[in-house]
Design an enzyme around this catalytic site. Structure first.
Site, PDB file in Angstrom:
ATOM      1  N   TYR A 272      -4.362  -0.082   3.525  1.00 36.55           N
ATOM      2  CA  TYR A 272      -5.336  -1.313   3.283  1.00 36.55           C
ATOM      3  C   TYR A 272      -5.996  -1.635   4.681  1.00 36.55           C
ATOM      4  CZ  TYR A 272      -3.059  -1.978  -1.179  1.00 36.55           C
ATOM      5  OH  TYR A 272      -2.541  -2.030  -2.656  1.00 36.55           O
ATOM      6  N   GLY A 273      -4.996  -1.632   5.874  1.00 38.21           N
ATOM      7  CA  GLY A 273      -5.132  -2.422   7.258  1.00 38.21           C
ATOM      8  C   GLY A 273      -6.621  -1.865   7.886  1.00 38.21           C
TER       9      GLY A 273
ATOM     10  N   CYS B  70       3.302  -6.288   9.926  1.00 43.47           N
ATOM     11  CA  CYS B  70       3.137  -5.471   8.793  1.00 43.47           C
ATOM     12  C   CYS B  70       4.479  -5.270   8.072  1.00 43.47           C
ATOM     13  CB  CYS B  70       2.299  -4.342   9.135  1.00 43.47           C
ATOM     14  SG  CYS B  70       2.187  -3.044   8.141  1.00 43.47           S
ATOM     15  N   THR B  71       4.320  -5.039   7.004  1.00 45.23           N
ATOM     16  CA  THR B  71       5.786  -4.864   6.213  1.00 45.23           C
ATOM     17  C   THR B  71       6.300  -3.494   6.488  1.00 45.23           C
ATOM     18  OG1 THR B  71       4.801  -4.350   4.125  1.00 45.23           O
ATOM     19  CG2 THR B  71       5.476  -6.632   4.396  1.00 45.23           C
ATOM     20  N   HIS B  72       5.429  -2.382   6.920  1.00 45.87           N
ATOM     21  CA  HIS B  72       5.833  -1.121   7.432  1.00 45.87           C
ATOM     22  C   HIS B  72       6.636  -1.052   8.584  1.00 45.87           C
ATOM     23  CE1 HIS B  72       3.025   0.387   4.238  1.00 45.87           C
ATOM     24  NE2 HIS B  72       3.574   1.459   4.383  1.00 45.87           N
TER      25      HIS B  72
ATOM     26  N   CYS C 206       2.883  -7.477   1.245  1.00 48.96           N
ATOM     27  CA  CYS C 206       1.974  -6.857   2.419  1.00 48.96           C
ATOM     28  C   CYS C 206       1.160  -8.153   2.901  1.00 48.96           C
ATOM     29  CB  CYS C 206       1.124  -6.030   1.597  1.00 48.96           C
ATOM     30  SG  CYS C 206      -0.595  -5.228   2.441  1.00 48.96           S
ATOM     31  N   ASN C 207       1.276  -8.051   4.485  1.00 53.49           N
ATOM     32  CA  ASN C 207       0.374  -9.089   5.210  1.00 53.49           C
ATOM     33  C   ASN C 207      -1.197  -8.992   5.005  1.00 53.49           C
ATOM     34  OD1 ASN C 207       2.516 -10.281   7.260  1.00 53.49           O
ATOM     35  ND2 ASN C 207       2.959  -8.200   6.705  1.00 53.49           N
TER      36      ASN C 207
ATOM     37  N   SER D 226       0.916  -1.156   0.160  1.00 56.55           N
ATOM     38  CA  SER D 226      -0.083  -0.105   0.011  1.00 56.55           C
ATOM     39  C   SER D 226       0.847   1.196   0.077  1.00 56.55           C
ATOM     40  CB  SER D 226      -0.822   0.004   0.997  1.00 56.55           C
ATOM     41  OG  SER D 226       0.103  -0.248   2.405  1.00 56.55           O
TER      42      SER D 226
HETATM   43  N1  DGL Z   1       2.291  -2.932   4.809  1.00 63.03           N
HETATM   44  C1  DGL Z   1       1.102  -3.515   5.101  1.00 63.03           C
HETATM   45  C2  DGL Z   1       1.076  -4.821   5.536  1.00 63.03           C
HETATM   46  O1  DGL Z   1       2.035  -5.779   5.669  1.00 63.03           O
HETATM   47  C3  DGL Z   1      -0.090  -2.860   5.461  1.00 63.03           C
HETATM   48  C4  DGL Z   1      -0.051  -1.380   5.653  1.00 63.03           C
HETATM   49  C5  DGL Z   1      -1.668  -0.601   5.296  1.00 63.03           C
HETATM   50  O2  DGL Z   1      -2.368  -0.774   6.398  1.00 63.03           O
HETATM   51  O3  DGL Z   1      -1.970  -0.526   4.222  1.00 63.03           O
HETATM   52  O4  DGL Z   1       0.237  -5.372   6.025  1.00 63.03           O
END
Ligand code: DGL
Length: 252
Positions: free
Chosen positions: A38-39, A180-182, A69-70, A7
């Site tokens: 997305y989350g 979460c990859t962030h 992205c998880n 995202s």
């Molecule tokens: N980086 C995304 C993940 O691994 C989610 C971030 C979002 O909420 O968009 O879940």
């Protein structure tokens, strides 16, 4: 060309491992900033968004897709694999498995987006370790937005983490899963809020290894060991996001 998507800039934590493992390949990193986050959306919304993005990336010549992205993996990976059985589609999931093995019956803090933690895929994963670990789920709404805005280790992020982790201040977790990859981009700040000795885990390296295996099996590796390229774009066409993504890629 291997397309890697999230995202926003989060998936760069996976891209970094991919480039390290496959330095001869060409990557296209696509951050879907126009639809972020997305989350905090519904599963149906994320499924529709990611399905459209994957269609676009394949149309643009991607030969494999890494859902870095998880949240997107939980919402869309299974459906996408059905739609495109011939395309390697690799996803990522919270690293509960290694976390459950850090010590005998460890206490594990699982940080992820609200949607990841709500999905059936996550419940099934967590159920596998119900007997062997005490897992505390911690939804982190708002954390990706802070990281996306470049707050990787500063007072604003500290204040957010202080409040989020206040109920767990005295819990000596053995492991913390960055689901979460962030979140790996804010590793240092998160580590400061956990007890000493807590092992912090994310799924980036495992996903890169799985990608290498899948590409090799599909005969899609170039065979080069250097000279690969990385191109960045995002759905807002915003240059600052691409700059931050490149900067994060170069960071250890
Ligand atoms: N980086 C995304 C993940 O691994 C989610 C971030 C979002 O909420 O968009 O879940």
């Amino acid at each position: 060309m291997i397309a890697v998507t999230d995202s926003g800039v989060g998936g760069v934590s996976v891209l970094r491992e991919l480039v390290r493992l496959l330095p001869g390949e060409d990557f296209w990193y696509f951050g879907d900033t126009a639809n972020a986050p997305y989350g905090t959306k519904t599963r149906e919304e994320v499924l529709a968004i990611v399905t459209e993005n994957v269609r676009m990336m394949l149309f643009c010549g991607a030969e494999a897709i890494v859902l870095a992205c998880n949240t997107a993996t939980g919402a869309a990976a299974a459906a996408l694999r059905e739609t495109y059985p011939d395309v390697p589609i690799i996803g990522i999931e919270p690293a509960l498995k290694p976390a459950a093995m850090v010590s005998p019956h460890p206490r594990v803090l699982s940080m992820a987006t609200p949607l990841t933690l709500r999905q059936e895929k996550y419940a099934a994963l967590e159920a596998r370790f119900a007997e062997t670990a005490d897992i505390v789920d911690l939804p982190c709404p708002g954390l990706m937005e802070l990281i996306e805005a470049g707050h990787l280790d500063d007072a604003l992020l500290d204040a957010y983490l202080d409040e989020l982790l206040a109920p767990y201040r005295d819990v000596p977790f053995d492991a913390c899963v960055l689901g979460c990859t962030h979140y790996p981009h804010a590793w240092r700040a998160i580590a400061r809020h956990l007890s000493a000795g807590c092992v912090i885990l994310d799924g980036g390296e495992g996903t890169a290894r799985e990608t290498a295996r899948r590409l090799a099996a599909a005969g899609l590796l170039s065979g080069r060991t250097a000279g690969g390229t990385v191109r960045f774009s995002n759905s807002r066409g915003d240059e600052a996001t691409d700059r931050l993504a490149r900067q994060l890629l170069e960071q250890e």
